[in-house]
Design a protein around this motif. Structure first.
Motif, PDB file in Angstrom:
ATOM      1  N   ALA A 188      34.067  32.758  42.804  1.00 50.65           N
ATOM      2  CA  ALA A 188      33.333  32.788  44.342  1.00 50.65           C
ATOM      3  C   ALA A 188      34.207  33.540  45.030  1.00 50.65           C
ATOM      4  O   ALA A 188      33.484  33.952  46.138  1.00 50.65           O
ATOM      5  N   TYR A 189      35.572  33.358  45.225  1.00 46.19           N
ATOM      6  CA  TYR A 189      36.279  34.063  46.457  1.00 46.19           C
ATOM      7  C   TYR A 189      36.131  35.512  46.623  1.00 46.19           C
ATOM      8  O   TYR A 189      35.796  35.992  47.352  1.00 46.19           O
ATOM      9  N   TRP A 190      36.017  35.982  45.088  1.00 45.56           N
ATOM     10  CA  TRP A 190      36.081  37.667  45.195  1.00 45.56           C
ATOM     11  C   TRP A 190      34.466  38.118  45.618  1.00 45.56           C
ATOM     12  O   TRP A 190      34.425  39.164  46.000  1.00 45.56           O
ATOM     13  N   LYS A 191      33.547  36.979  45.447  1.00 44.46           N
ATOM     14  CA  LYS A 191      32.344  37.423  45.790  1.00 44.46           C
ATOM     15  C   LYS A 191      32.054  37.739  47.536  1.00 44.46           C
ATOM     16  O   LYS A 191      31.117  38.468  47.976  1.00 44.46           O
ATOM     17  N   VAL A 192      33.058  37.184  48.167  1.00 40.84           N
ATOM     18  CA  VAL A 192      32.827  37.164  49.704  1.00 40.84           C
ATOM     19  C   VAL A 192      34.031  37.728  50.515  1.00 40.84           C
ATOM     20  O   VAL A 192      34.159  37.712  51.724  1.00 40.84           O
ATOM     21  N   SER A 243      42.613  36.783  37.084  1.00 37.73           N
ATOM     22  CA  SER A 243      41.186  36.971  37.909  1.00 37.73           C
ATOM     23  C   SER A 243      41.420  38.063  38.707  1.00 37.73           C
ATOM     24  O   SER A 243      40.463  38.837  38.753  1.00 37.73           O
ATOM     25  N   LYS A 244      42.659  38.442  39.152  1.00 36.79           N
ATOM     26  CA  LYS A 244      43.025  39.570  40.134  1.00 36.79           C
ATOM     27  C   LYS A 244      42.665  40.807  39.292  1.00 36.79           C
ATOM     28  O   LYS A 244      42.053  41.642  39.529  1.00 36.79           O
ATOM     29  N   ILE A 252      49.130  37.157  46.981  1.00 36.93           N
ATOM     30  CA  ILE A 252      49.287  36.117  46.044  1.00 36.93           C
ATOM     31  C   ILE A 252      50.606  35.658  46.044  1.00 36.93           C
ATOM     32  O   ILE A 252      51.459  36.112  45.790  1.00 36.93           O
ATOM     33  N   SER A 253      50.733  34.479  46.441  1.00 36.12           N
ATOM     34  CA  SER A 253      52.085  33.818  46.500  1.00 36.12           C
ATOM     35  C   SER A 253      51.703  32.252  46.608  1.00 36.12           C
ATOM     36  O   SER A 253      50.883  31.635  47.060  1.00 36.12           O
TER      37      SER A 253
END
Length: 161
Positions: A72-76, A111-112, A127-128
Motif C-alpha cells: 500500500a505504501y509503495w502505491k502512494v 519489498s523494496k 529504511i532504518s
C-alpha cells in the motif's frame, strides 16, 4: 499489536490513506528520526532538525500483514525522489520506512527489492530502525478528516474506505 512508521511526503495524506486499510488500528502523525528533542512543525520545516514528517501506525497482524502495508505504501509514493513528494520539497518530505521490530527488516528489504523492479531510477527511501518519534501538533492529527479539501499529493480517491 505491531508498529511501523511511514514517511511519504506530507503526513496528512499518508495518515488519511492508511486509516482506510482494515487492520490499521491507530495512526498519528509526527516527526521521525531527527536530531533534536520535541521539535515543532516550524523547526522541522526549517530543514535543520533532520526529521521526516511521518505517520506512526499500530496494526493487527491477524488482519493485515506488514507485506500488505508495504505494498500500500509503495502505491502512494515515488520512492525514487530525494526529499520531495508532490509539490512538497525539503528533507522533511523524504520517503522513509522506520521499523520498531528488527524482525521486520527482512520483509521491508524484500519489498523494496521487489518494488525496485518497477523503476529505472534507484529507490532512495530511507529504511532504518526508529530512533525517535515525536507527535506533531494537535491541529495536524487527522488533518484531512477535519479539512477534507486540504492539500494532499495522494489522489483523493485513495483516501476513502
Amino acid at each position: 499489536m505491531k508498529k511501523i512508521i511511514f514517511a511519504g511526503g506530507c503526513f496528512w495524506g499518508v495518515e488519511a490513506y492508511f486509516n482506510t486499510i482494515d487492520g490499521v488500528l491507530a495512526t498519528k502523525v509526527g516527526y521521525a528520526n531527527g536530531n533534536t528533542e520535541n521539535p515543532t512543525y516550524e523547526e522541522v520545516s526549517g530543514h535543520e532538525t533532520g526529521y521526516a514528517e511521518a505517520c506512526y501506525l499500530e496494526y493487527d497482524e491477524n488482519k493485515v500483514q506488514l507485506k500488505q502495508l508495504l505494498s500500500a505504501y509503495w502505491k502512494v509514493v515515488d520512492p525514487t525522489l530525494q526529499d520531495r513528494q508532490g509539490h512538497d520539497v525539503g528533507n522533511q518530505y523524504r520517503t522513509g520506512i522506520y521499523y520498531v521490530d528488527d524482525k521486520d527488516l527482512e520483509v521491508i528489504l524484500e519489498s523494496k527489492e521487489e518494488e525496485q523492479k518497477n523503476y529505472k531510477n534507484t529507490i532512495v527511501t530511507e529504511i532504518s530502525t526508529l530512533k525517535n518519534f515525536y507527535d506533531a501538533e494537535v491541529y495536524h492529527q487527522k488533518y484531512l478528516d477535519k479539512n477534507p479539501n486540504g492539500y494532499c499529493h495522494i489522489p483523493k480517491s485513495l483516501l476513502k474506505k
